[in-house]
Motif scaffolding. Structure first.
Motif, PDB file in Angstrom:
ATOM      1  N   UNK A   1       0.843  -1.200   0.000  1.00  0.00           N
ATOM      2  CA  UNK A   1       0.000   0.000   0.000  1.00  0.00           C
ATOM      3  C   UNK A   1       0.871   1.240   0.000  1.00  0.00           C
ATOM      4  N   UNK A   2       0.494   2.219  -0.798  1.00  0.00           N
ATOM      5  CA  UNK A   2       1.146   3.531  -0.892  1.00  0.00           C
ATOM      6  C   UNK A   2       2.501   3.505  -1.582  1.00  0.00           C
ATOM      7  N   UNK A   3       2.869   2.361  -2.194  1.00  0.00           N
ATOM      8  CA  UNK A   3       4.051   2.383  -3.068  1.00  0.00           C
ATOM      9  C   UNK A   3       3.753   3.357  -4.210  1.00  0.00           C
ATOM     10  N   UNK A   4       4.794   4.073  -4.643  1.00  0.00           N
ATOM     11  CA  UNK A   4       4.629   4.983  -5.777  1.00  0.00           C
ATOM     12  C   UNK A   4       5.150   4.256  -7.016  1.00  0.00           C
ATOM     13  N   UNK A   5       4.289   4.094  -7.986  1.00  0.00           N
ATOM     14  CA  UNK A   5       4.700   3.319  -9.164  1.00  0.00           C
ATOM     15  C   UNK A   5       4.377   4.043 -10.463  1.00  0.00           C
ATOM     16  N   UNK A   6       5.062   3.607 -11.512  1.00  0.00           N
ATOM     17  CA  UNK A   6       4.719   4.056 -12.851  1.00  0.00           C
ATOM     18  C   UNK A   6       4.446   2.804 -13.684  1.00  0.00           C
ATOM     19  N   UNK A   7       3.410   2.892 -14.499  1.00  0.00           N
ATOM     20  CA  UNK A   7       3.140   1.732 -15.362  1.00  0.00           C
ATOM     21  C   UNK A   7       2.925   2.204 -16.806  1.00  0.00           C
ATOM     22  N   UNK A   8       3.217   1.269 -17.723  1.00  0.00           N
ATOM     23  CA  UNK A   8       2.799   1.495 -19.113  1.00  0.00           C
ATOM     24  C   UNK A   8       1.898   0.332 -19.477  1.00  0.00           C
ATOM     25  N   UNK A   9       0.877   0.606 -20.258  1.00  0.00           N
ATOM     26  CA  UNK A   9      -0.031  -0.475 -20.605  1.00  0.00           C
ATOM     27  C   UNK A   9      -1.103  -0.034 -21.589  1.00  0.00           C
ATOM     28  N   UNK A  10      -2.060  -0.945 -21.802  1.00  0.00           N
ATOM     29  CA  UNK A  10      -3.119  -0.675 -22.766  1.00  0.00           C
ATOM     30  C   UNK A  10      -4.460  -0.585 -22.043  1.00  0.00           C
ATOM     31  N   UNK A  11      -5.269   0.380 -22.444  1.00  0.00           N
ATOM     32  CA  UNK A  11      -6.599   0.511 -21.853  1.00  0.00           C
ATOM     33  C   UNK A  11      -7.493  -0.564 -22.463  1.00  0.00           C
ATOM     34  N   UNK A  12      -8.119  -1.360 -21.582  1.00  0.00           N
ATOM     35  CA  UNK A  12      -9.042  -2.400 -22.073  1.00  0.00           C
ATOM     36  C   UNK A  12     -10.387  -2.281 -21.354  1.00  0.00           C
ATOM     37  N   UNK A  13     -11.395  -2.922 -21.922  1.00  0.00           N
ATOM     38  CA  UNK A  13     -12.718  -2.869 -21.297  1.00  0.00           C
ATOM     39  C   UNK A  13     -12.741  -3.782 -20.075  1.00  0.00           C
ATOM     40  N   UNK A  14     -13.361  -3.324 -19.012  1.00  0.00           N
ATOM     41  CA  UNK A  14     -13.447  -4.153 -17.802  1.00  0.00           C
ATOM     42  C   UNK A  14     -14.543  -5.167 -17.935  1.00  0.00           C
ATOM     43  N   UNK A  15     -14.325  -6.317 -17.340  1.00  0.00           N
ATOM     44  CA  UNK A  15     -15.412  -7.306 -17.364  1.00  0.00           C
ATOM     45  C   UNK A  15     -16.535  -6.900 -16.415  1.00  0.00           C
ATOM     46  N   UNK A  16     -16.180  -6.683 -15.154  1.00  0.00           N
ATOM     47  CA  UNK A  16     -17.247  -6.212 -14.237  1.00  0.00           C
ATOM     48  C   UNK A  16     -17.053  -4.719 -13.992  1.00  0.00           C
ATOM     49  N   UNK A  17     -17.984  -3.978 -14.554  1.00  0.00           N
ATOM     50  CA  UNK A  17     -17.840  -2.519 -14.545  1.00  0.00           C
ATOM     51  C   UNK A  17     -18.267  -1.929 -13.203  1.00  0.00           C
ATOM     52  N   UNK A  18     -17.651  -0.809 -12.869  1.00  0.00           N
ATOM     53  CA  UNK A  18     -17.996  -0.091 -11.639  1.00  0.00           C
ATOM     54  C   UNK A  18     -18.623   1.247 -12.010  1.00  0.00           C
ATOM     55  N   UNK A  19     -19.946   1.307 -11.808  1.00  0.00           N
ATOM     56  CA  UNK A  19     -20.675   2.515 -12.236  1.00  0.00           C
ATOM     57  C   UNK A  19     -20.396   3.718 -11.320  1.00  0.00           C
ATOM     58  N   UNK A  20     -19.772   3.458 -10.163  1.00  0.00           N
ATOM     59  CA  UNK A  20     -19.610   4.535  -9.178  1.00  0.00           C
ATOM     60  C   UNK A  20     -18.425   5.459  -9.429  1.00  0.00           C
ATOM     61  N   UNK A  21     -17.484   5.038 -10.269  1.00  0.00           N
ATOM     62  CA  UNK A  21     -16.347   5.933 -10.521  1.00  0.00           C
ATOM     63  C   UNK A  21     -16.202   6.195 -12.023  1.00  0.00           C
ATOM     64  N   UNK A  22     -15.684   7.365 -12.385  1.00  0.00           N
ATOM     65  CA  UNK A  22     -15.613   7.745 -13.801  1.00  0.00           C
ATOM     66  C   UNK A  22     -14.770   6.784 -14.639  1.00  0.00           C
ATOM     67  N   UNK A  23     -13.785   6.127 -14.015  1.00  0.00           N
ATOM     68  CA  UNK A  23     -12.930   5.219 -14.785  1.00  0.00           C
ATOM     69  C   UNK A  23     -13.430   3.775 -14.716  1.00  0.00           C
ATOM     70  N   UNK A  24     -14.665   3.613 -14.230  1.00  0.00           N
ATOM     71  CA  UNK A  24     -15.160   2.269 -13.902  1.00  0.00           C
ATOM     72  C   UNK A  24     -15.430   1.332 -15.068  1.00  0.00           C
TER      73      UNK A  24
END
Ligand code: ASP
Length: 582
Positions: A68-91
């Motif tokens: 928890x609270x590690x600071x990280x950088x990632x590179x990757x591809x945006x994909x569709x989520x299987x189980x969507x979360x309607x409560x957050x904008x990135x869900x």
């Protein structure tokens, strides 16, 4: 490049985009062959997914070690989520990680960095930088920035100039103790930190700046009552060639602008109330007018009967509690205990039930008949089903006690909705206030406040009666601003200081610079200051100003994060020619 996007902005429209994100690990869920990580930054949370097949085993193993609270950088591809979360904008999406860099590790934080945390107030203050990562604190700071931005917009658009004034100054009396700073270069001498920039803003008017403002720190060494800070922020303002009416208009418009831009609320013209009426009707110079429950003075209908408690009192005064007749005897007894607590200080409380059938039942039926009690109901505006609560005693004390009861009952009755805004100008404050302990008068606002025209002679005969062109802006029962029209001539200022107990020599030593300036063409001027911390917390619908200050002090005036105040070393004391005598 640390990031191509922030953690709050990726949506379904970004699917198949290659992205770089940086942030903190809020939490991770490890299924062995697959790991999900919530990556957080100021803007939001984005879910990352690592899996054996699509990521790579090496990276998956690396991800397994993320705390928890590690600071990280990632590179990757945006994909569709299987189980969507309607409560957050990135869900709707997640990012399939292809590269992972640990930018910095973190110790396990002492409390959970989530909206609902397990950390108590003390621990969160000690690690305030971690608390600021949480939405409730972060959003308050962003909210505050929006308010100050709008203040600057409004005032700049109205020709105000922002001018900074010094912090290392000489005492400005605003009624508190000064914080002092020893001067190394001037042995044995001290600066005082400003309780407000009062004298400087007046000097800026003499200097022809015409319209000044400053969002400025003020310092007052007071015993800290709940929710006060030894250093706090004012929106400090002054204008030349103005009368009270001009000032009320400008700052009413500023407040209206803030309510509109920040809260989306439109408010009509602010009502005005005389100080004397505020005290009479609400027992308080900052009445909350979101609800009624006005005081009814009962002296002429409750005295001169057999009830000696009332007969010996300076004031007998009551309020009607809507629906209060429904209280049980036990509940009323509890209320009586409440007003008898030392914080309130009443000796007791008399009550009268107003029954649905129009009859009355009071705790003093022995002394008062139905006709008498009907008058109590009439004076307090009590209707069938209400309860009249009556206190008696010394006027000032009783008003304060009944005011406390009024606010408490209104809170219990849910009449103080933080989403309803009821601003109010309280005007015509007394110039002076009697200090009951010393028997001396001191300035109710500050010594630079002008008496109302034509009242200066009264200072000699009846000082307590002199009124000032002084005003407070009240919002929902809180004083959020206050100011006055100032004295701008030396003779009047000298008279005022004399009445406040300054000898001529003391007046010259402390305020000679200001009185001298008044001899070089000082324009008529006046102004006010808003308490920014309080204003922001009320607009934000919350009670504590601490929640809107990035690094607040606790009730003992300590900053527990940096551990201040702290002793200084011998060498430093010597350099300042100071010796401790503890
Ligand atoms: N200096 C005053 C205060 O701090 C405000 C004012 O009179 O403008 O309350």
């Amino acid at each position: 490049m640390y990031r191509s996007h922030n953690c709050g902005e990726l949506t379904a429209s970004h699917i198949n985009t290659e992205v770089t994100l940086s942030g903190w690990v809020q939490k991770s869920r490890d299924k062995g062959f697959m790991i999900w990580v919530d990556l957080r930054d100021r803007y939001g949370i984005t879910q990352l997914i690592f899996d054996e097949e699509r990521t790579s085993k090496v990276i998956l193993e690396q991800a397994q070690k993320l705390g928890r609270e590690f600071v990280i950088q990632i590179k990757g591809t945006v994909i569709e989520r299987e189980s969507k979360n309607k409560n957050i904008p990135t869900g709707e999406i997640e990012v399939l990680v292809k590269e992972l860099t640990i930018l910095n590790e973190s110790l396990l934080p002492p409390f959970t960095i989530e909206d609902k945390t397990d950390g108590g107030e003390d621990i969160r203050m000690k690690y305030r930088y971690l608390d600021i990562r949480r939405n409730p604190v972060k959003n308050n700071l962003i909210f505050r920035a929006k308010v100050t931005q709008e203040v600057r917009n409004f005032l700049s658009n109205n020709a105000f100039i922002e001018v900074e004034t010094p912090y290392l100054i000489k005492s400005t009396p605003e009624g508190a103790r000064d914080f002092v700073v020893p001067s190394r270069m001037n042995e044995g001498e001290f600066y005082a930190l400003p309780q407000s920039p009062q004298t400087f803003k007046q000097l800026l008017m003499v200097g022809g700046m015409d319209k000044y403002f400053q969002i400025v720190k003020c310092f007052r060494d007071e015993d800290l009552r709940a929710d006060r800070q030894p250093e706090f922020t004012q929106i400090d303002c002054e204008m030349a060639f103005v009368e009270q009416e001009d000032i009320l208009n400008v700052f009413e418009n500023l407040t209206r602008h803030l309510l509109k831009e920040v809260n989306g609320v439109e408010v009509d013209k602010f009502p005005r109330m005389l100080y004397d009426d505020a005290m009479r009707l609400y027992g308080n110079d900052k009445p909350d007018i979101r609800f009624g429950m006005e005081f009814g003075e009962l002296n002429d209908v409750a005295q001169h009967k057999e009830f000696s408690v009332f007969n010996s009192a300076e004031l007998v005064v009551g309020i009607a509690v809507p629906g209060g007749n429904a209280y049980t005897r036990k509940e009323i007894d509890k209320l009586i205990d409440w007003v008898k607590r030392p914080q309130v200080g009443a000796l007791g409380m008399i009550y009268c039930r107003v029954n649905e059938d129009g009859t009355f039942k009071s705790s003093v039926d022995k002394f008062f008949d139905q006709e008498d009690l009907a008058k109590w109901a009439e004076k307090t505006g009590a209707k069938a089903g209400d309860l009249v609560c009556v206190l008696s005693g010394d006027t000032n004390k009783v008003r304060a006690q009944l005011s406390a009861l009024r606010m408490e009952l209104a809170t219990r009755l849910g009449l103080r909705d933080p989403k309803v805004f009821a601003p109010l100008w309280v005007i015509d404050f007394p110039l002076l206030e009697l200090d009951e302990e010393t028997g001396h008068y001191h300035a109710m606002h500050h010594p630079f406040t002008s008496p109302k025209p034509g009242q200066i002679e009264l200072l000699d005969t009846n000082p307590g009666e002199v009124k000032a062109n002084a005003y407070d802006l009240v919002l929902n029962g809180n004083e959020i601003g206050g100011g006055s029209i100032r004295i701008h001539d030396k003779a009047t200022q000298a008279i005022m200081l004399k009445h406040l107990g300054f000898s001529e020599a003391e007046a010259k030593a402390q305020f000679g610079f200001l009185m001298d300036a008044f001899e070089y063409g000082a324009p008529p001027h006046g102004g006010l200051a808003f308490g920014l911390d309080r204003l922001v917390s009320i607009l934000g619908g919350q009670e504590t100003i601490r929640d809107f200050i990035a690094f607040p002090k606790n009730n003992s005036g300590r900053d527990v994060m940096i551990d201040a105040p702290a002793p200084i070393d011998e060498a430093q004391l010597k350099e300042l020619n100071l010796k401790l005598d503890l």
